[in-house]
Design a protein around this motif. Structure first.
Motif, PDB file in Angstrom:
ATOM      1  N   LYS A  68       0.847  -1.203   0.000  1.00 22.92           N
ATOM      2  CA  LYS A  68       0.000   0.000   0.000  1.00 22.92           C
ATOM      3  C   LYS A  68       0.876   1.244   0.000  1.00 22.92           C
ATOM      4  CE  LYS A  68      -3.411   2.060   2.996  1.00 22.92           C
ATOM      5  NZ  LYS A  68      -4.020   1.961   4.312  1.00 22.92           N
ATOM      6  N   GLU A  69       1.927   1.220   0.821  1.00 28.56           N
ATOM      7  CA  GLU A  69       2.850   2.355   0.910  1.00 28.56           C
ATOM      8  C   GLU A  69       3.572   2.544  -0.420  1.00 28.56           C
ATOM      9  OE1 GLU A  69       2.792   3.963   3.835  1.00 28.56           O
ATOM     10  OE2 GLU A  69       4.135   5.500   3.075  1.00 28.56           O
ATOM     11  N   GLY A  70       3.998   1.424  -0.999  1.00 29.04           N
ATOM     12  CA  GLY A  70       4.710   1.481  -2.277  1.00 29.04           C
ATOM     13  C   GLY A  70       3.839   2.033  -3.386  1.00 29.04           C
ATOM     14  N   MET A  71       2.573   1.617  -3.415  1.00 28.55           N
ATOM     15  CA  MET A  71       1.660   2.101  -4.456  1.00 28.55           C
ATOM     16  C   MET A  71       1.414   3.597  -4.289  1.00 28.55           C
ATOM     17  SD  MET A  71      -1.020  -1.058  -4.666  1.00 28.55           S
ATOM     18  CE  MET A  71      -2.340  -0.159  -5.381  1.00 28.55           C
ATOM     19  N   LYS A  72       1.261   4.003  -3.020  1.00 25.59           N
ATOM     20  CA  LYS A  72       1.024   5.424  -2.751  1.00 25.59           C
ATOM     21  C   LYS A  72       2.228   6.248  -3.190  1.00 25.59           C
ATOM     22  CE  LYS A  72       0.875   7.117   1.447  1.00 25.59           C
ATOM     23  NZ  LYS A  72       0.524   7.392   2.844  1.00 25.59           N
ATOM     24  N   ASN A  73       3.438   5.781  -2.870  1.00 20.86           N
ATOM     25  CA  ASN A  73       4.648   6.511  -3.255  1.00 20.86           C
ATOM     26  C   ASN A  73       4.832   6.526  -4.768  1.00 20.86           C
ATOM     27  OD1 ASN A  73       5.263   7.129  -0.643  1.00 20.86           O
ATOM     28  ND2 ASN A  73       6.682   5.432  -0.353  1.00 20.86           N
ATOM     29  N   LEU A 132      12.158  11.760  -8.377  1.00 25.11           N
ATOM     30  CA  LEU A 132      12.224  10.730  -7.332  1.00 25.11           C
ATOM     31  C   LEU A 132      11.637   9.393  -7.795  1.00 25.11           C
ATOM     32  CD1 LEU A 132      11.109  12.903  -4.299  1.00 25.11           C
ATOM     33  CD2 LEU A 132      13.350  11.891  -4.609  1.00 25.11           C
ATOM     34  N   ASP A 133      11.102   9.369  -8.997  1.00 25.58           N
ATOM     35  CA  ASP A 133      10.470   8.151  -9.499  1.00 25.58           C
ATOM     36  C   ASP A 133      11.525   7.057  -9.661  1.00 25.58           C
ATOM     37  OD1 ASP A 133       8.331   7.429 -12.392  1.00 25.58           O
ATOM     38  OD2 ASP A 133       8.977   6.202 -10.699  1.00 25.58           O
ATOM     39  N   PRO A 134      11.452   5.955  -8.953  1.00 25.71           N
ATOM     40  CA  PRO A 134      12.452   4.890  -9.061  1.00 25.71           C
ATOM     41  C   PRO A 134      12.532   4.309 -10.463  1.00 25.71           C
ATOM     42  CG  PRO A 134      10.806   4.351  -7.385  1.00 25.71           C
ATOM     43  CD  PRO A 134      10.385   5.622  -8.011  1.00 25.71           C
ATOM     44  N   GLY A 135      11.465   4.383 -11.238  1.00 31.14           N
ATOM     45  CA  GLY A 135      11.474   3.838 -12.594  1.00 31.14           C
ATOM     46  C   GLY A 135      12.324   4.655 -13.541  1.00 31.14           C
ATOM     47  N   LYS A 136      12.696   5.872 -13.129  1.00 29.05           N
ATOM     48  CA  LYS A 136      13.467   6.744 -14.010  1.00 29.05           C
ATOM     49  C   LYS A 136      14.954   6.684 -13.730  1.00 29.05           C
ATOM     50  CE  LYS A 136      10.195   9.859 -15.702  1.00 29.05           C
ATOM     51  NZ  LYS A 136      10.005  11.055 -16.404  1.00 29.05           N
ATOM     52  N   GLU A 137      15.397   5.803 -12.851  1.00 27.50           N
ATOM     53  CA  GLU A 137      16.819   5.761 -12.480  1.00 27.50           C
ATOM     54  C   GLU A 137      17.700   5.387 -13.657  1.00 27.50           C
ATOM     55  OE1 GLU A 137      16.225   4.633  -7.817  1.00 27.50           O
ATOM     56  OE2 GLU A 137      17.278   3.257  -9.149  1.00 27.50           O
ATOM     57  N   GLN A 138      17.168   4.460 -14.527  1.00 27.24           N
ATOM     58  CA  GLN A 138      18.012   4.002 -15.639  1.00 27.24           C
ATOM     59  C   GLN A 138      18.259   5.095 -16.653  1.00 27.24           C
ATOM     60  OE1 GLN A 138      15.157   2.447 -14.867  1.00 27.24           O
ATOM     61  NE2 GLN A 138      15.718   0.428 -14.089  1.00 27.24           N
TER      62      GLN A 138
END
Lengths: 227, 117
Positions: free
Chosen positions: B89-94, B103-109
């Motif tokens: 739930k926390e992960g989905m909210k973030n 800060l989007d973890p998907g954009k690190e690459q």
């Protein structure tokens, strides 16, 4: 709120209350095991012939010392864990003061704005259709959901107690003393409680209603009230 | 606290007058497995030794041990499941909050390809 003839806890609306309900289930299961054993032993005693041939009973004495110790440890460990969890300092986002009077509550939100209001029970004659008798108030305590809220409880005249079972909160309101409690409302909703310390003729008629709402709603409510 | 697959959520069945096995998670299974364990151990002991009194003792002991054993196992799994649900739930909210931002973890690459946002 509780239904009529409800025996068990209300649904938990805060993490602490969830833990308390789980501990209660654990304690009841332990009690069931002990009661089953005691019932069986009672049945045995009632059906056996009496005899006085026992002179030495080292094994049974060891068993009935070790087993109760294990049971006590099984109950004490989660109980202490929850006790310390309830006292954790969690940097509350909001501090709210609840002051008990005969026979109403006063709430003060003084963190950001000087917001104070009284909360009286709605008389039954003025109750809208579908509302709860002896539980509704004219001004509810609104708090933001999923945010730690600190409540400082005191009283103006005699002893009262600020209690909301669904949030797992009950704190005595003592004149001349500030008691602190905190909670996190896990979900939006309306949670009911009643004064829990005898305080006079209308002790049963000074309920507490906490309404938990998303932060944006809480902000617009506090702006509306303070303007 | 609703039971799983409960057709009548308002009803409760209280064992010995206090344990609501319908609405307490893991309680029903614990009592049922405890009963099964008690039957198996008691009957097994009787078949092996033909001692009635001792077999009854073993049956009661088996009931308590099996019931408590399954109870702890089930509650442990339930607690782990709840923690996983909370993390999800926390992960989905973030994810929703930070999607598209730096800060989007998907954009690190692709972070090294962007000089400015």
């Amino acid at each position: 709120m509780a239904n009529h003839s409800q025996f068990g806890f209300q649904d938990a609306s805060s993490p602490i209350m969830e833990e308390l309900v789980e501990f209660h289930d654990h304690a009841l299961m332990t009690a069931l095991a002990i009661c089953s054993l005691v019932l069986y032993l009672l049945t045995l005693m009632l059906t056996e012939k009496l005899s006085s041939s026992t002179v030495d009973a080292q094994e049974i004495e060891l068993v009935w010392t070790i087993l109760p110790a294990i049971v006590l440890i099984m109950l004490a460990l989660p109980s202490l864990q929850i006790l310390y969890m309830m006292d954790e300092i969690n940097e509350p986002d909001l501090t709210l003061k609840a002051i008990g009077h005969q026979w109403y509550w006063t709430y003060e939100y003084t963190d950001f704005k000087d917001l104070t209001f009284d909360s009286y029970m709605t008389p039954t004659a003025d109750l809208p259709l579908g509302h709860f008798r002896l539980l509704e108030v004219d001004h509810r305590v609104v708090v933001p959901m999923e945010s730690p809220v600190r409540v400082i409880v005191t009283a103006d005249d005699v002893l009262h107690s600020w209690a909301v079972p669904s949030l797992g909160v009950k704190t005595d309101a003592i004149p001349g003393r500030l008691n602190q409690t905190s909670f996190i409302a896990s979900r939006p909703g309306v949670f009911y409680g009643q004064c829990s310390e005898i305080c006079g003729a209308n002790h049963s008629f000074m309920p507490i209603v906490v309404e938990s709402a998303p932060l944006a709603n809480f902000e617009s409510w506090s702006s509306l009230l303070s303007s | 606290m609703a039971g799983e697959g409960d057709s009548e959520p308002g009803k409760s069945f209280k064992l010995l007058g206090f344990l609501d096995v319908k609405n307490v998670p893991c309680a029903r299974e614990s009592v049922l497995y405890g009963s099964l364990g008690s039957l198996v151990m008691g009957l097994g002991h009787f078949v092996a030794t033909s001692r009635v009194r001792r077999s009854c003792d073993v049956a009661v002991g088996g009931f308590i041990c099996t019931m408590l054993g399954y109870w702890f196992y089930c509650r442990y799994n339930l607690a782990q499941q709840r923690i996983r649900q909370r993390m999800l739930k926390e992960g989905m909210k973030n994810r929703i909050l930070f999607e598209g931002s730096y800060l989007d973890p998907g954009k690190e690459q692709t972070g090294s390809e962007r000089s400015d946002s």
